[in-house]
Design a protein around this motif. Structure first.
Motif, PDB file in Angstrom:
ATOM      1  N   HIS B 366      13.253  19.149  36.103  1.00 53.86           N
ATOM      2  CA  HIS B 366      14.553  18.492  35.897  1.00 53.86           C
ATOM      3  C   HIS B 366      14.419  16.973  35.986  1.00 53.86           C
ATOM      4  O   HIS B 366      15.171  16.244  35.354  1.00 53.86           O
ATOM      5  N   LEU B 367      13.481  16.527  36.794  1.00 55.39           N
ATOM      6  CA  LEU B 367      13.226  15.082  36.856  1.00 55.39           C
ATOM      7  C   LEU B 367      12.727  14.601  35.495  1.00 55.39           C
ATOM      8  O   LEU B 367      13.140  13.543  35.003  1.00 55.39           O
ATOM      9  N   ALA B 368      11.861  15.392  34.888  1.00 52.65           N
ATOM     10  CA  ALA B 368      11.354  15.029  33.557  1.00 52.65           C
ATOM     11  C   ALA B 368      12.491  15.003  32.538  1.00 52.65           C
ATOM     12  O   ALA B 368      12.579  14.094  31.706  1.00 52.65           O
ATOM     13  N   LYS B 369      13.378  15.967  32.649  1.00 51.35           N
ATOM     14  CA  LYS B 369      14.498  16.001  31.703  1.00 51.35           C
ATOM     15  C   LYS B 369      15.439  14.826  31.923  1.00 51.35           C
ATOM     16  O   LYS B 369      15.996  14.271  30.981  1.00 51.35           O
ATOM     17  N   MET B 370      15.607  14.464  33.178  1.00 51.53           N
ATOM     18  CA  MET B 370      16.447  13.300  33.493  1.00 51.53           C
ATOM     19  C   MET B 370      15.897  12.048  32.801  1.00 51.53           C
ATOM     20  O   MET B 370      16.645  11.287  32.180  1.00 51.53           O
ATOM     21  N   PHE B 371      14.604  11.841  32.882  1.00 50.43           N
ATOM     22  CA  PHE B 371      13.986  10.701  32.202  1.00 50.43           C
ATOM     23  C   PHE B 371      14.158  10.813  30.680  1.00 50.43           C
ATOM     24  O   PHE B 371      14.420   9.827  30.003  1.00 50.43           O
ATOM     25  N   GLN B 557      20.725  26.688  15.453  1.00 51.42           N
ATOM     26  CA  GLN B 557      20.807  26.105  16.808  1.00 51.42           C
ATOM     27  C   GLN B 557      19.437  25.603  17.272  1.00 51.42           C
ATOM     28  O   GLN B 557      19.339  24.580  17.943  1.00 51.42           O
ATOM     29  N   GLU B 558      18.415  26.351  16.916  1.00 56.71           N
ATOM     30  CA  GLU B 558      17.075  25.976  17.376  1.00 56.71           C
ATOM     31  C   GLU B 558      16.557  24.724  16.677  1.00 56.71           C
ATOM     32  O   GLU B 558      15.780  23.966  17.255  1.00 56.71           O
ATOM     33  N   ILE B 559      16.976  24.535  15.436  1.00 61.13           N
ATOM     34  CA  ILE B 559      16.602  23.280  14.754  1.00 61.13           C
ATOM     35  C   ILE B 559      17.154  22.102  15.559  1.00 61.13           C
ATOM     36  O   ILE B 559      16.460  21.143  15.870  1.00 61.13           O
ATOM     37  N   ALA B 560      18.439  22.215  15.910  1.00 64.60           N
ATOM     38  CA  ALA B 560      19.087  21.116  16.633  1.00 64.60           C
ATOM     39  C   ALA B 560      18.397  20.867  17.975  1.00 64.60           C
ATOM     40  O   ALA B 560      18.174  19.719  18.374  1.00 64.60           O
ATOM     41  N   LYS B 561      18.042  21.952  18.665  1.00 65.06           N
ATOM     42  CA  LYS B 561      17.389  21.786  19.960  1.00 65.06           C
ATOM     43  C   LYS B 561      16.024  21.126  19.798  1.00 65.06           C
ATOM     44  O   LYS B 561      15.664  20.213  20.553  1.00 65.06           O
ATOM     45  N   ALA B 562      15.264  21.611  18.833  1.00 61.93           N
ATOM     46  CA  ALA B 562      13.912  21.075  18.629  1.00 61.93           C
ATOM     47  C   ALA B 562      13.972  19.605  18.203  1.00 61.93           C
ATOM     48  O   ALA B 562      13.168  18.772  18.648  1.00 61.93           O
ATOM     49  N   TYR B 563      14.931  19.301  17.353  1.00 60.82           N
ATOM     50  CA  TYR B 563      15.111  17.924  16.882  1.00 60.82           C
ATOM     51  C   TYR B 563      15.419  17.008  18.062  1.00 60.82           C
ATOM     52  O   TYR B 563      14.870  15.913  18.198  1.00 60.82           O
ATOM     53  N   CYS B 564      16.288  17.478  18.940  1.00 55.50           N
ATOM     54  CA  CYS B 564      16.652  16.689  20.117  1.00 55.50           C
ATOM     55  C   CYS B 564      15.432  16.462  21.010  1.00 55.50           C
ATOM     56  O   CYS B 564      15.201  15.343  21.489  1.00 55.50           O
ATOM     57  N   GLU B 565      14.659  17.498  21.210  1.00 54.92           N
ATOM     58  CA  GLU B 565      13.472  17.359  22.049  1.00 54.92           C
ATOM     59  C   GLU B 565      12.501  16.349  21.455  1.00 54.92           C
ATOM     60  O   GLU B 565      11.892  15.550  22.174  1.00 54.92           O
ATOM     61  N   LEU B 596       4.990  16.189  31.318  1.00 52.73           N
ATOM     62  CA  LEU B 596       5.658  17.381  31.818  1.00 52.73           C
ATOM     63  C   LEU B 596       6.828  17.760  30.925  1.00 52.73           C
ATOM     64  O   LEU B 596       7.036  18.938  30.617  1.00 52.73           O
ATOM     65  N   TYR B 597       7.593  16.733  30.515  1.00 50.96           N
ATOM     66  CA  TYR B 597       8.743  17.051  29.658  1.00 50.96           C
ATOM     67  C   TYR B 597       8.283  17.842  28.441  1.00 50.96           C
ATOM     68  O   TYR B 597       8.830  18.903  28.121  1.00 50.96           O
ATOM     69  N   VAL B 598       7.261  17.344  27.759  1.00 48.84           N
ATOM     70  CA  VAL B 598       6.853  17.993  26.514  1.00 48.84           C
ATOM     71  C   VAL B 598       6.174  19.343  26.787  1.00 48.84           C
ATOM     72  O   VAL B 598       6.485  20.344  26.130  1.00 48.84           O
ATOM     73  N   VAL B 599       5.279  19.353  27.756  1.00 54.95           N
ATOM     74  CA  VAL B 599       4.557  20.604  28.033  1.00 54.95           C
ATOM     75  C   VAL B 599       5.531  21.702  28.460  1.00 54.95           C
ATOM     76  O   VAL B 599       5.430  22.850  28.038  1.00 54.95           O
ATOM     77  N   GLU B 600       6.516  21.331  29.259  1.00 61.29           N
ATOM     78  CA  GLU B 600       7.490  22.319  29.696  1.00 61.29           C
ATOM     79  C   GLU B 600       8.307  22.831  28.507  1.00 61.29           C
ATOM     80  O   GLU B 600       8.608  24.028  28.405  1.00 61.29           O
ATOM     81  N   ARG B 601       8.668  21.920  27.624  1.00 63.06           N
ATOM     82  CA  ARG B 601       9.429  22.331  26.438  1.00 63.06           C
ATOM     83  C   ARG B 601       8.603  23.266  25.551  1.00 63.06           C
ATOM     84  O   ARG B 601       9.122  24.199  24.949  1.00 63.06           O
ATOM     85  N   ILE B 602       7.315  22.984  25.436  1.00 62.44           N
ATOM     86  CA  ILE B 602       6.446  23.861  24.648  1.00 62.44           C
ATOM     87  C   ILE B 602       6.321  25.221  25.341  1.00 62.44           C
ATOM     88  O   ILE B 602       6.424  26.266  24.710  1.00 62.44           O
ATOM     89  N   GLU B 603       6.161  25.171  26.648  1.00 61.80           N
ATOM     90  CA  GLU B 603       6.018  26.433  27.392  1.00 61.80           C
ATOM     91  C   GLU B 603       7.243  27.327  27.184  1.00 61.80           C
ATOM     92  O   GLU B 603       7.120  28.534  27.007  1.00 61.80           O
ATOM     93  N   ASP B 624      -0.594  26.623  32.692  1.00 60.53           N
ATOM     94  CA  ASP B 624      -1.257  26.076  33.878  1.00 60.53           C
ATOM     95  C   ASP B 624      -1.121  24.553  33.961  1.00 60.53           C
ATOM     96  O   ASP B 624      -1.023  23.989  35.057  1.00 60.53           O
ATOM     97  N   THR B 625      -1.086  23.898  32.822  1.00 58.78           N
ATOM     98  CA  THR B 625      -0.906  22.439  32.828  1.00 58.78           C
ATOM     99  C   THR B 625       0.505  22.074  33.297  1.00 58.78           C
ATOM    100  O   THR B 625       0.709  21.073  33.986  1.00 58.78           O
ATOM    101  N   GLU B 626       1.451  22.894  32.925  1.00 52.89           N
ATOM    102  CA  GLU B 626       2.822  22.687  33.393  1.00 52.89           C
ATOM    103  C   GLU B 626       2.841  22.713  34.935  1.00 52.89           C
ATOM    104  O   GLU B 626       3.425  21.838  35.576  1.00 52.89           O
ATOM    105  N   LEU B 627       2.163  23.687  35.504  1.00 50.12           N
ATOM    106  CA  LEU B 627       2.103  23.783  36.964  1.00 50.12           C
ATOM    107  C   LEU B 627       1.353  22.596  37.556  1.00 50.12           C
ATOM    108  O   LEU B 627       1.771  22.016  38.566  1.00 50.12           O
ATOM    109  N   TYR B 628       0.268  22.238  36.900  1.00 49.73           N
ATOM    110  CA  TYR B 628      -0.531  21.106  37.371  1.00 49.73           C
ATOM    111  C   TYR B 628       0.312  19.826  37.413  1.00 49.73           C
ATOM    112  O   TYR B 628       0.277  19.056  38.385  1.00 49.73           O
ATOM    113  N   LEU B 629       1.102  19.605  36.359  1.00 49.51           N
ATOM    114  CA  LEU B 629       1.904  18.379  36.299  1.00 49.51           C
ATOM    115  C   LEU B 629       3.009  18.378  37.351  1.00 49.51           C
ATOM    116  O   LEU B 629       3.300  17.343  37.964  1.00 49.51           O
ATOM    117  N   CYS B 630       3.616  19.518  37.565  1.00 48.86           N
ATOM    118  CA  CYS B 630       4.646  19.594  38.606  1.00 48.86           C
ATOM    119  C   CYS B 630       4.023  19.274  39.962  1.00 48.86           C
ATOM    120  O   CYS B 630       4.613  18.547  40.768  1.00 48.86           O
TER     121      CYS B 630
END
Lengths: 693, 693
Positions: B366-371, B557-565, B596-603, B624-630
């Motif tokens: 959530h910190l990553a999303k906040m940024f 809906q997924e286009i819009a979400k992916a575009y936003c990301e 983290l923001y991107v890796v989490e979104r991909i995950e 595992d990288t998502e966990l590593y970054l957290c």
């Protein structure tokens, strides 16, 4: 004048006095309902609610005929009035419920009738009774001896209001870490209870703030200067006549919470409070007349584990309570979705929100989860008595362990479902859903306690994972697996990699056996992946605790989730079969709900399936079938919720009542407020600002 | 006596009077902070808040030095007191903010300083100003003519309290469907305004319940019996002196809401209310002195679209307001996670919750999303003035369309992030987080309005998808794509299928260019899948609306979400670069946040990647990288939140203040209540029940 006449008159009055243009009768909901037929209401009700069905009806009728049960009246109550009202409500219905200590000993269903019906009205009401009957009562029943039985009997007769003092300011989940001390004084054969630090103060104890006179206290027992671990003491905390705290006890109220303010959560501070020897619930441990500590369970940790497992009924009711919350939320949101119209076709007719894919897709999967939870709860209660009996003979028996694992994951997963469901229900009702008189904010806020209490979800997932992994290790040692819900276990990862799901279109996909197989696959996938993660972490960390703690996310937690989904699904298909046997069309409707539950769960984990088991075409089929099922269920969903939803009087939602007159009720609710058309008393301040410059 | 001394004395008093054991000074949070160094606080603050940084500091200091801004005092206020207090607060700070109509015309940042700082205190306070300045003011500014400017000026001087009457009981999202009628009467050159039905009553209008004296009214303009579509009228709704509703208008208050009760949302009923011709905001449409309707925009739909696009600032502030909520929630939850200890190692030392994987994994993403949101908001404001200028010349310009698409998806996605974040923050604080004095329930409830207002999220996702798909069709016709955030568009699905992501370990994965490429892949994947879905649905449905509506979930809906990301990530990396330029270690910390923001979104979308672009080993690497970054970010997260979080006084959270003395504050807060140790007035009722049997 009868109540009905009274109500009619007041409705008429409000029409006459209303400043609003007249509201036309809204037939939107009624028309939406006409889309479906062939649903056997009585059958669905009785199979869905099972052994509680008749009692639930009876309790609903007792409550709806009593004017004390008026949700709208509760919106304006102060904290104190709220607490008073709940006591009034309990007084009004408890003695009609037929629940007694003896009855509850025989079967848990009488208590469930009371709990289920009151939870439909408000969780705080149920909880208020639960802390004394179920938490305090079960603790005594499980770990007291002959002499303590009368305490439980008094609680069931409401002669005592009990409570359970487990959590402290500084310790919640970590019960072995509680700091309250009970020092045995052999000279008087008493215990001296103390709160040695601020963090040791018993905290957030339900019912203690204003009402409780007894509590089951969790404290470290000190005998001969040796810490014997956490034990439980049944102690009197308030004088029966004056209601003053007993000498050496300070009792206070923790004040306002996000929700459940009908419950007076409180705190307890002990300052050399002396209680007699018989306060100790001494089934497992006791102190000899010579002053020596003895216990039938040697390990402190095991002993506490056994004690806590004695009060698991509370945790089961959390799963059931979540089902009730989802059902309440969906009752409101589905009806509103049917009656609310927006946009539409080129001919100018507006469409029901529930006809839009983006709308029904947010609600219908929650209906499937509600059914899944209900099937799971029924399974829990069906096993409860026999597991309890076995555990009382052998507190470390396998059955209790497996039951604990199952309950732990169900509690976590169901409450996660619940939180998500209530949020979607709220959002699906737009601006009206943000009004207090929609009830949705409050139901969501009530649901919000469930992930936290009765074992934090994160801890419980871990515990479930632990039990399962132990069973797997057992298999590694060449033993057969005993757990009936893990018979499909396959620890050969190469098998999994070679598995290809055998479906190629919607028809071949919608096969209960295949779908359950896919859920089994998920459990096996995560077990295998977890062993890989544990192995990797064993080289990364030296401490075993670190290895364990760092293998939770994506691994151990996922085992617990997948295991829970498997159980939910395999129980839900049984409900389908029962219905199908008696009425094909009703059975078919619920079969679609079963399909949706599993397909949606697979869709949410598609990535692991696409790794080996599914190809991209099958992945698309999963996504599209999920949409197909939601669409197939949206029309019938309103009828289903009509059959299962609580009475209007329990909802307290102007937008969700069964007659579909949301707008007219919204208007009359708003106009009922004294302040609706008044000028604010602080008008001079406003005028001053406006004239300032 | 100074305020500080006062506070110290009252603290001392409460210690002396406290019934609790003395609370030891808790150094847990201070110790946790020591784990990190090398963070340039000033730099991070100034880059993160950009052009608002200095003003935010200034406004924070104005507010914290005023005793009116005490969150704890607000817990016990009645509905009416809450509204009064907000008016007092506005009066206390607005005129010090330096905001004027002229200033706001030049640059949006002065207003943002006011909005950002007040939102840190409470969203209702910001909203109360927003409805008059931004919604009412911008409507007038955009669609009024010379003669209307003075109305906007009066609003900015708080001489008028404006509001925007758009939604009705029966119509929220569907603005073209509003039923309120303004009939032109040529004989007097007036409009006669009417609410013809109950559902046409203007509803949930912010500020109207008790305060507003002016409103921008959306109503269908009828000229010569012809419906000319929805137009906007600036009308006086209350008398300036008496505050009584103007003749022909009935004004009421809608009452209690789930949150934001400081705002007096109200309703307006019109009964032959006559307003002068000049009420019409006549920039687009007017009525000639001969009584003929004329408009520079022929299509009703387009005209309304232009009008609504004139008030997009409200929507931008929702994105910003969500960032504030996440920041508040994380400030509390991360500090509490650091200071709260539970369980631990075998040596008996307890570990911070934030050291547990299952705990930090719930908060750090959530910190990553906040940024990410913050980077996105900065982009929105940076483009705002130029887009606004272009749109005022050509209201149908491409830039406005693209901006609208971007804002729509950002509003939806950020508010979805926000709701999830606040729920996790609440749960991460366990039982203490359920207390009102933790503030978390209230922040979550405030956040809960964002998905609904300023355009329902579901509608906005759809609108964003529509704009993007139109641009794609443009490309199909052989044109070049103009959208700078869609330059990577690839409509050849075979290309996508052939794409293999080039990474094989953590190091090669953590490459900004590669990660952005993966987000581009997702946008392209969903565009291609959507065209397939649209094609399939064209054979399944005959009506074009049905084809469109049934291709939303999993597709549009997924286009819009992916575009936003994609936009969030590509803006966030710019923030990283700016920081890195001035301080490598600070830059590196935020680079991990970007990763983290991107890796989490991909995950979270792994399934689509595993279909073609990633193999199972790469999927595991993502997890595992998502966990590593957290894990890498958890220690520094508390320092980051210390730098960016609001002042303690704005949090109103005993468990989240910067000094880490959660337990001592919790205790003194609870003991401050008058009722903490009192017996309930309804004790006789309780005794009666207990003595009943």
């Amino acid at each position: 004048m009868s109540m009905k006449e009274n109500r009619r008159l007041s409705l008429l009055n409000s029409h006459l006095l209303s400043q609003f243009p007249q509201v036309a009768y809204d037939d939107s909901l009624a028309n939406f309902r006409k889309r479906t037929e062939n649903l056997n209401s009585d059958l669905l009700f009785s199979i869905y609610f099972g052994k509680v069905a008749d009692g639930l009806k009876r309790m609903r009728s007792i409550m709806t005929s009593n004017p004390l049960f008026d949700k709208f009246k509760e919106l304006d109550l102060s904290l104190d009035q709220r607490r008073e009202r709940i006591v009034q409500q309990i007084s009004a219905i408890y003695f009609q419920s037929g629940l007694t200590y003896q009855e509850d000993f025989k079967s848990p269903y009488k208590l469930l009738e009371l709990f289920w019906s009151t939870a439909e009205y408000e969780l705080a009401l149920t909880t208020k009774m639960s802390v004394t009957l179920l938490l305090y009562g079960d603790t005594i029943r499980s770990f007291g001896t002959e002499k303590h039985i009368q305490l439980a009997e008094r609680a069931y007769a409401l002669k005592d209001i009990g409570s359970i003092s487990m959590t402290e300011i500084g310790h919640g989940s970590n019960v072995p870490g509680v700091e309250t001390i009970a020092t045995y004084d052999h000279s008087t054969r008493e215990f001296i209870i103390n709160s040695p630090t601020a963090t040791s103060v018993k905290w957030l104890v339900g019912g203690v703030g204003k009402t409780s006179n007894m509590t089951a206290l969790f404290a470290r027992l000190i005998v001969d200067n040796i810490d014997r671990g956490v034990h439980v003491f049944a102690i009197k905390i308030r004088d029966s006549v004056t209601h003053d705290p007993m000498p050496g006890i300070i009792i206070g109220d923790v004040g306002l919470k996000t929700a459940l303010n009908g419950i007076d959560n409180g705190f307890l501070i002990f300052k050399n409070c002396r209680v007699p020897y018989d306060s100790l619930l001494d089934k497992l441990s006791s102190i000899t007349p010579e002053g020596k500590f003895k216990s039938s369970v040697k390990s402190k940790e095991k002993r506490l584990g056994i004690i806590i497992s004695g009060i698991i009924r509370g945790r089961i009711t959390v799963v059931g309570g979540t089902e009730v919350h989802i059902r309440k939320g969906l009752t409101i949101a589905l009806r509103y979705g049917a009656l609310r119209k927006q946009f539409g076709k080129k001919d100018g007719t507006e469409s029901s929100l529930l006809d839009y894919q983006s709308h029904y897709f947010r609600l219908i999967p929650h209906l499937a989860k509600m059914f899944a939870i209900q099937a799971g709860v029924e399974y829990l209660w069906a096993l409860y008595s026999s597991v309890k009996a076995k555990a009382s003979v052998d507190p470390e028996c396998n059955e209790l362990n497996e039951y604990h694992a199952m309950l732990s994951c169900m509690k976590s997963i169901s409450t996660m479902y619940g939180t998500a469901a209530l949020q979607d229900c709220r959002e699906a009702c737009g601006g009206h859903g943000f009004l207090a008189c929609s009830a949705l904010g409050n139901i969501r806020n009530e649901q919000d306690c469930h992930p936290t209490w009765e074992g934090d979800n994160m801890i419980l997932l871990q515990q479930c994972g632990k039990v399962i992994l132990k069973q797997v290790q057992h298999v590694f040692k060449g033993n057969k697996i005993t757990n009936p819900d893990l018979q499909y276990l396959d620890v050969d990862f190469e098998h999994l990699k070679a598995y290809k799901a055998a479906f190629h279109d919607r028809e071949t996909l919608l096969n209960p056996r295949l779908l359950i197989e896919l859920l089994e696959y998920k459990v096996n996938y995560y077990i295998n992946q977890t062993f890989i993660a544990l192995r990797e972490n064993s080289t990364a960390y030296t401490d075993a605790t670190d290895v364990w703690n760092n293998s939770q996310v994506h691994y151990i937690q996922e085992i617990a989730k997948a295991y829970c989904e498997y159980i939910f699904a395999s129980q839900l298909i049984k409900m389908v079969d029962k219905l199908y046997e008696k009425c094909q069309s009703t059975g078919n409707a619920v079969k679609n709900i079963f399909y949706l539950y599993v397909v949606e769960r697979i869709e949410k984990s598609l990535s692991i399936y696409v790794e080996y088991a599914l190809n991209p075409g099958q992945a698309k089929l999963i996504r599209d079938t999920e949409l197909y099922l939601c669409q197939a269920l949206k029309d019938i969903s309103v009828r289903i919720i009509d059959i299962l939803g609580p009475p209007d009087a329990f909802l307290g939602s102007v937008i969700g009542e069964s007659d579909g007159q949301a707008y007219s009720k919204l208007i009359s609710h708003v106009e009922k407020s004294e302040d609706v058309y008044s000028k604010p008393a602080w008008l001079p301040l406003l005028q001053q600002i406006k004239q300032r410059a």
